[in-house]
Design a protein around this motif. Structure first.
Motif, PDB file in Angstrom:
ATOM      1  N   GLN A  81      -5.538  23.592  -1.578  1.00 16.16           N
ATOM      2  CA  GLN A  81      -5.069  24.600  -2.515  1.00 16.16           C
ATOM      3  C   GLN A  81      -6.168  25.128  -3.428  1.00 16.16           C
ATOM      4  O   GLN A  81      -5.918  25.954  -4.292  1.00 16.16           O
ATOM      5  N   LYS A 113       2.333  24.743  -9.326  1.00 20.06           N
ATOM      6  CA  LYS A 113       2.021  25.238  -7.983  1.00 20.06           C
ATOM      7  C   LYS A 113       1.298  24.204  -7.132  1.00 20.06           C
ATOM      8  O   LYS A 113       0.920  24.487  -6.004  1.00 20.06           O
ATOM      9  N   LYS A 151       1.088  21.308  -4.712  1.00 21.60           N
ATOM     10  CA  LYS A 151       1.933  20.647  -3.731  1.00 21.60           C
ATOM     11  C   LYS A 151       1.486  19.207  -3.568  1.00 21.60           C
ATOM     12  O   LYS A 151       0.327  18.928  -3.305  1.00 21.60           O
ATOM     13  N   GLU A 155       2.336  15.600  -1.601  1.00 16.10           N
ATOM     14  CA  GLU A 155       3.048  14.915  -0.526  1.00 16.10           C
ATOM     15  C   GLU A 155       2.570  13.473  -0.504  1.00 16.10           C
ATOM     16  O   GLU A 155       1.368  13.208  -0.518  1.00 16.10           O
TER      17      GLU A 155
END
Length: 624
Positions: A186, A285, A287, A289
């Protein structure tokens, strides 16, 4: 309640007091203007809210090194790279509300280059259009950045030597035009589009090494990247990808690089990940995981090494890619073998011509296609093109001999079958191969390119059967033999011209393809290319006239087909010959025309076409 301290840019004092402090209200314990000599002793349970630029935030991370630090980031106008790396939205009020509500704090990694934190990207050398538009807000700005980088292709054409050492891997000595190092997927537009399984807390960094081997390859990538969209963004074929925890980069001279837009220089560049260095409120914003992204990636096949690397470093990037020694040896060995006459070749040539001749007499397209697949002429023609390109006399002689024996066998077979067959009328399949034109030369050129490319790339060699069908070498040879057997010199000459068209077009196109693939320097291949062009030029003269006849035929048919004259309609127009112009016409009417009416029809046709014609008329009557 958590104790919150606001650390802010002193140049933004008024804005901070009016727009930030008032919105936090009692949730803010104190405010401190940031200075380079500030002393921080931070304890657990204290959250630092920052309103700082990129450079100030990096200085804060240096000052707080080794201490427990829990951060909540607000979008400062000059925190461009930090916003991207940590997923911070640009809306100030939205971020304040998010920090006050968000109870989860995560551990994130920090990318460092020679001890300095990096938020976004490290660029070494030239990244070309790969990174264009990474901070541009508007589409026209991104397009302009891409165009600007594309124009640089003509100036940044020299590779530099690099020694690269990834963690737990052997050292690589290679040459590259530039490197791009990012933290996670990102942190930039580039990494979002081409990197998978990349997280801010996976303990890994990504290095993309750009090592083009020719200007043409670079040019092609530049053109494609100019109009690239998110849907078709792929890593260029000349790039390597390394995913690791640490990377050491050395060069023969000081390394000039850009780190988040700041220009720096160093003899050695040590890039590493500080695992879990920060505790922070995750950006909206960002992300996250919990699984995946932890395995190393070491894709370096595209990097030049050894002799290939040394060759590229000696001069500017060549216009076309030079094939490696291994590629050249393998291909040349195969072509030398293909240029030799063998029993298998002669048997296949006889059988292909035998099948093609019977298919031509039987007016059967499927049978003729089967003969095309079986025909072995493609291999020595491709060998001849390499011999012509590299001026390899032995390869030329052997290839010409092999082609000659194949042509001789084909002629003998076709003539023998013609003499033994009582059929002596030219059908559609035969007539289709006696009027070659420039379109046939275009087919031969395309087939030559495909044949050379398939020969050079072993993984697509299976497409040679399709190339053989496209260029159709044996059927015109068989038709020429049929014309010889009938002593019909129009059929013989037309079909033989088509065969020569296919042969010369393929040799020229295949030689040009091998040149572009780097199997010969231009200075060596120039003479062979010129000779091939001369031969193709000479053959193109009759092909041009054949093409003009085709255009004329098309014009005649388009003018007459469906035209109504004196109550009759013209159908199924065909041109039998041009000098004189002979037409076959079906006229459709309610009654059979008399001689006078036929003369009127002929006169009207001549007026439409603008020249005298000889008509062969078929009458069809309408029945109601």
């Amino acid at each position: 309640m958590k104790r919150r301290i606001l650390l802010y840019d002193s140049k933004e004092e008024d804005f901070v007091q009016k727009q930030i402090v008032t919105k936090f209200g009692k949730q803010l314990s104190s405010t401190i203007p940031f200075t380079r000599d500030i002393k921080l002793e931070i304890k657990e349970g204290v959250q630092i809210i920052t309103y700082l630029s990129d450079e100030q935030l990096k200085a804060l991370l240096d000052l707080a090194a080794g201490q427990f630090l829990e951060l909540g980031l607000l979008p400062h106008p000059e925190m461009i790279h930090g916003k991207k790396s940590y997923g911070i939205k640009s809306d100030l009020e939205e971020n304040i509300e998010h920090i006050l509500k968000e109870k989860k704090v995560i551990k994130v990694d920090v990318l460092e280059a020679n001890g300095i934190p990096v938020f976004n990207t490290i660029l070494i050398g030239e990244s070309l259009s790969l990174m264009s538009g990474s901070v541009a807000q508007y589409a026209w700005q991104r397009f302009w950045n891409k165009l600007r980088y594309f124009l640089k292709l003509f100036w940044n054409t020299r590779l530099n030597s690099f020694t690269i050492k990834a963690e737990n891997q052997d050292e690589i000595n290679t040459a590259a035009i530039g490197l791009i190092i990012v933290h996670h997927a990102q942190s930039s537009i580039l990494s979002k589009r081409i990197l998978e399984n990349s997280l801010i807390n996976d303990g890994k960094l990504h290095a993309l090494i750009l090592a083009p081997k020719s200007i043409s390859g670079l040019l092609w990538f530049g053109l494609s990247s100019l109009f690239r969209t998110k849907r078709n963004y792929n890593l260029p074929p000349f790039a390597a990808h390394i995913k690791t925890s640490s990377l050491t980069i050395k060069a023969d001279k000081p390394i000039n690089y850009s780190q988040d837009g700041m220009l720096l220089s160093s003899d050695t560049l040590e890039v590493l990940i500080r695992k879990g260095a920060l505790n922070m409120v995750p950006g909206q914003k960002l992300k996250l995981e919990p699984n995946g992204g932890g395995d190393d990636v070491y894709k370096i096949k595209a990097l030049p090494r050894g002799d290939a690397k040394n060759e590229l470093l000696q001069r500017k990037l060549p216009l076309i890619n030079h094939a490696t020694t291994e590629e050249f040896k393998d291909l040349f060995s195969n072509l030398r073998s293909s240029s030799m006459v063998s029993g298998v070749y002669l048997v296949l040539m006889f059988l292909a011509t035998f099948i093609a001749t019977l298919g031509l007499f039987g007016n059967s397209s499927p049978v003729i296609i089967g003969a095309m697949i079986l025909a072995p002429l493609m291999a020595p023609i491709i060998s001849l093109s390499m011999g012509v390109l590299r001026q390899e006399r032995l390869l030329i002689v052997n290839s010409v001999k092999t082609i000659g024996w194949g042509v001789l066998i084909g002629y003998l077979c076709a003539i023998l079958i013609t003499w033994l067959t009582p059929l002596n009328i030219a059908n559609d399949e035969i007539l289709a191969r006696i009027r070659p034109n420039l379109l046939d030369l275009g087919v031969a050129v395309g087939s030559g390119i495909a044949g050379a490319y398939a020969s050079a790339k072993s993984e697509i060699a299976k497409t040679l059967a399709g190339v053989a069908i496209a260029v159709a070498l044996v059927p015109p040879l068989a038709v020429s033999g049929i014309g010889f057997g009938w002593t019909n010199w129009d059929i013989f000459q037309g079909a033989f011209l088509l065969f020569l068209t296919n042969l010369s077009g393929m040799v020229l196109a295949a030689a040009m393809t091998f040149l572009l693939l780097g199997f010969s320097p231009f200075r060596l291949g120039r003479r062979g290319i010129v000779y091939s062009l001369v031969v193709v030029g000479l053959i193109s003269f009759p092909l041009f006239f054949g093409f003009m006849d085709m255009v004329k035929e098309n014009n005649v048919i388009s003018k007459l087909n469906g035209y109504e004259i004196n109550g009759v309609i013209l159908r199924d127009i065909s041109v039998r010959s041009f000098k004189p112009l002979k037409l076959t016409v079906k006229i459709v009417g309610e009654t059979s025309p008399d001689k006078e009416k036929l003369e009127l029809i002929k006169s009207e046709i001549e007026t439409l076409i603008g020249e005298e014609v000889e008509l062969e008329v078929t009458v069809a009557l309408k029945v109601y």
